[in-house]
Design an enzyme around this catalytic site. Structure first.
Site, PDB file in Angstrom:
ATOM      1  N   SER A 104       0.809  -1.213   0.000  1.00  0.00           N
ATOM      2  CA  SER A 104       0.000   0.000   0.000  1.00  0.00           C
ATOM      3  C   SER A 104       0.847   1.270   0.000  1.00  0.00           C
ATOM      4  O   SER A 104       1.603   1.519  -0.917  1.00  0.00           O
ATOM      5  CB  SER A 104      -0.954  -0.047   1.194  1.00  0.00           C
ATOM      6  OG  SER A 104      -1.898   0.986   1.133  1.00  0.00           O
ATOM      7  N   ASP A 240      -2.488   6.335  -3.579  1.00  0.00           N
ATOM      8  CA  ASP A 240      -1.371   5.702  -2.879  1.00  0.00           C
ATOM      9  C   ASP A 240      -0.826   4.591  -3.763  1.00  0.00           C
ATOM     10  O   ASP A 240      -1.296   4.375  -4.888  1.00  0.00           O
ATOM     11  CB  ASP A 240      -1.782   5.195  -1.494  1.00  0.00           C
ATOM     12  CG  ASP A 240      -2.746   4.017  -1.546  1.00  0.00           C
ATOM     13  OD1 ASP A 240      -3.392   3.822  -2.585  1.00  0.00           O
ATOM     14  OD2 ASP A 240      -2.852   3.291  -0.541  1.00  0.00           O
ATOM     15  N   ASP A 242      -0.962   1.390  -4.027  1.00  0.00           N
ATOM     16  CA  ASP A 242      -1.757   0.303  -4.605  1.00  0.00           C
ATOM     17  C   ASP A 242      -3.110   0.791  -5.106  1.00  0.00           C
ATOM     18  O   ASP A 242      -3.967  -0.007  -5.482  1.00  0.00           O
ATOM     19  CB  ASP A 242      -1.915  -0.865  -3.631  1.00  0.00           C
ATOM     20  CG  ASP A 242      -2.820  -0.550  -2.449  1.00  0.00           C
ATOM     21  OD1 ASP A 242      -2.924   0.636  -2.081  1.00  0.00           O
ATOM     22  OD2 ASP A 242      -3.410  -1.490  -1.880  1.00  0.00           O
ATOM     23  N   ASP A 244      -5.812   2.210  -3.848  1.00  0.00           N
ATOM     24  CA  ASP A 244      -7.117   2.057  -3.210  1.00  0.00           C
ATOM     25  C   ASP A 244      -7.551   3.280  -2.412  1.00  0.00           C
ATOM     26  O   ASP A 244      -8.680   3.319  -1.920  1.00  0.00           O
ATOM     27  CB  ASP A 244      -7.166   0.800  -2.337  1.00  0.00           C
ATOM     28  CG  ASP A 244      -6.230   0.852  -1.134  1.00  0.00           C
ATOM     29  OD1 ASP A 244      -5.405   1.777  -1.050  1.00  0.00           O
ATOM     30  OD2 ASP A 244      -6.316  -0.059  -0.290  1.00  0.00           O
TER      31      ASP A 244
END
Length: 447
Positions: A104, A240, A242, A244
């Site tokens: 993340s 960010d 990843d 999400d």
């Protein structure tokens, strides 16, 4: 329930090369995940796997895939993607589940693993513990275990995600600046937004395997804000690593955190009669001023602990149409039971585009209260009601702050830390209350 490799909030995460993020343990984890899905009602279906832009993602994905194949599972490799892409595809394709290799918003030296079921939902604590049990029961066998399944390259499935996410969206004439944090959404976001007519200006750096989240993306939206003003763009979106979660920048360069995004969407949904029960789910870390703003709009705020998984679970439990947290995770259950930065970005863009309005004119009318988080090292995680002077002190400081301030306290889920969050309209009062409560804790149970 005590988890040993999965974290309290969201999957596995840690330093690459340290347990469990080693080749041997990732192979074992792959076998455990494969065995878990073989025992599920989707036995015999393939498992999707993908990773963000970290250079370690390729070998971790490889070891996980090898382990899943050793458990007689076929693997579909969708390559470098965002976490929401994985979530949507596991719900849309005929697969047993999905495995996303990502850490993340963490730096490139970290990585992790998130597991989705065949509905596109992240696994529950109980399900993660089932995989842990299989993991620790595995006596090894690396690298001599016989490989039974096979890996198929399926990166073309990403186009299916884009088709689904952009269905019915028209952003013709909009100019949008993006910063993908040199992460897994780098190629996906531009392709998706241009598909629906937007002009995209990529502000963030191109991924090189080592620069994910480095001075860019949702953690560092300042450069994006400058670019939006400089380019005369309609808005900016910072993701960010990843993909999400998002931070939005309006046409005047104002940075919107997740609380402001959630507040705007909640007001819009209510006006459209689509905010079920006139309730929105937020976390205990959401700013008090945002909560008070929503309450003035006739919207009830249901608070949960930190973490998008907790927000999603509460949305499902009470049937809420929207949830969010300040960090930029926005849950829109009609689309996905987790946060999808790209999908939410298009929702925000549509609000302005379809009304022919500037995004800045739609900003919720409130100012964030000053807030500060005190992290205190403790020698024991003693119930606070048993700490000498705590109850009296907490009552005194809460009365001092009144309706224009609040205190939220919790122990860290992973460290011997007590976290004290204080917010208040008056910054001096906020600091006094935080310092006063911190002193009580340090004196009685501090290290």
């Amino acid at each position: 329930m005590i988890k040993r490799i999965f974290r309290e909030t969201d999957g596995i995460r840690g330093k690459v090369g340290e347990e469990p993020l080693t080749e041997r343990s990732m192979r074992k984890l792959g076998r455990a995940i494969g065995e878990y899905f073989i025992r599920s009602d989707r036995a015999g279906m393939p498992i999707l796997i993908g990773h963000d832009s970290r250079e370690s993602g390729k070998w971790i994905s490889r070891e996980l895939a090898e382990g899943m194949m050793e458990s007689d599972c076929d693997v579909w490799d969708i390559g470098e993607v965002s976490t929401p892409c994985m979530g949507i595809l596991t719900g849309a394709e005929e697969v047993a589940g999905g495995v996303m290799v990502t850490a993340s918003h963490n730096p490139a030296s970290d990585n992790g693993v998130k597991v989705f079921d065949g509905r596109g939902d992240k696994l529950t604590d109980e399900e993660e513990i089932e995989i842990e049990k299989l993991f620790f029961e595995d006596s090894g066998g690396y690298p001599d275990q016989q490989v039974v399944g096979e890996v198929l390259e399926k990166s073309s499935l990403v186009d299916d995600y884009i088709e689904l996410a952009m269905k019915g969206v028209d952003l013709s004439g909009m100019k949008i600046c993006t910063d993908n944090a040199a992460g897994g959404g780098y190629g996906i976001v531009r392709k998706a937004l241009e598909k629906v007519g937007a002009t995209v200006v990529e502000v963030g750096p191109k991924p090189d395997g080592t620069n994910i989240n480095e001075g860019c993306g949702a953690l560092h939206p300042e450069k994006l804000a400058e670019a939006v003003v400089r380019e005369g763009a309609d808005m900016g979106v910072a993701f960010d690593g990843d993909g999400d979660r998002i931070i939005v920048v309006d046409d005047k360069g104002m940075i919107w955190d997740g609380d402001r995004i959630t507040s705007m969407l909640a007001v819009w949904l209510k006006s459209e009669g689509k905010l079920a029960g006139d309730v929105v789910v937020m976390t205990e870390y959401s700013n008090l001023s945002a909560v008070q703003f929503l309450e003035k709009q006739g919207i009830r705020v249901d608070k949960v602990i930190n973490g998008d998984r907790a927000v999603a679970a509460e949305c499902k439990k009470i049937g809420a149409a929207l949830g969010g947290e300040a960090s930029g995770h926005i849950i829109y259950p009609e689309w996905l039971s987790a946060s999808d930065g790209l999908f939410v970005a298009t929702l925000v863009a549509r609000m302005a585009h379809e009304r022919g309005m500037k995004l800045s004119s739609l900003s919720p009318d409130y100012e964030n209260y000053p807030s500060k988080l005190w992290n205190i090292d403790v020698k024991e995680r003693k119930p606070l009601e048993g700490v000498k002077g705590w109850n009296e002190g907490l009552k005194r400081w809460q009365e001092y702050l009144g309706a224009e301030g609040r205190v939220f306290v919790r122990y860290s889920g992973t460290e011997d830390l007590l976290r004290i969050l204080v917010e208040a309209k008056d910054a001096e009062k906020m600091k006094e209350a935080g310092d006063g409560l911190s002193e009580i804790v340090r004196k009685e149970i501090g290290k």
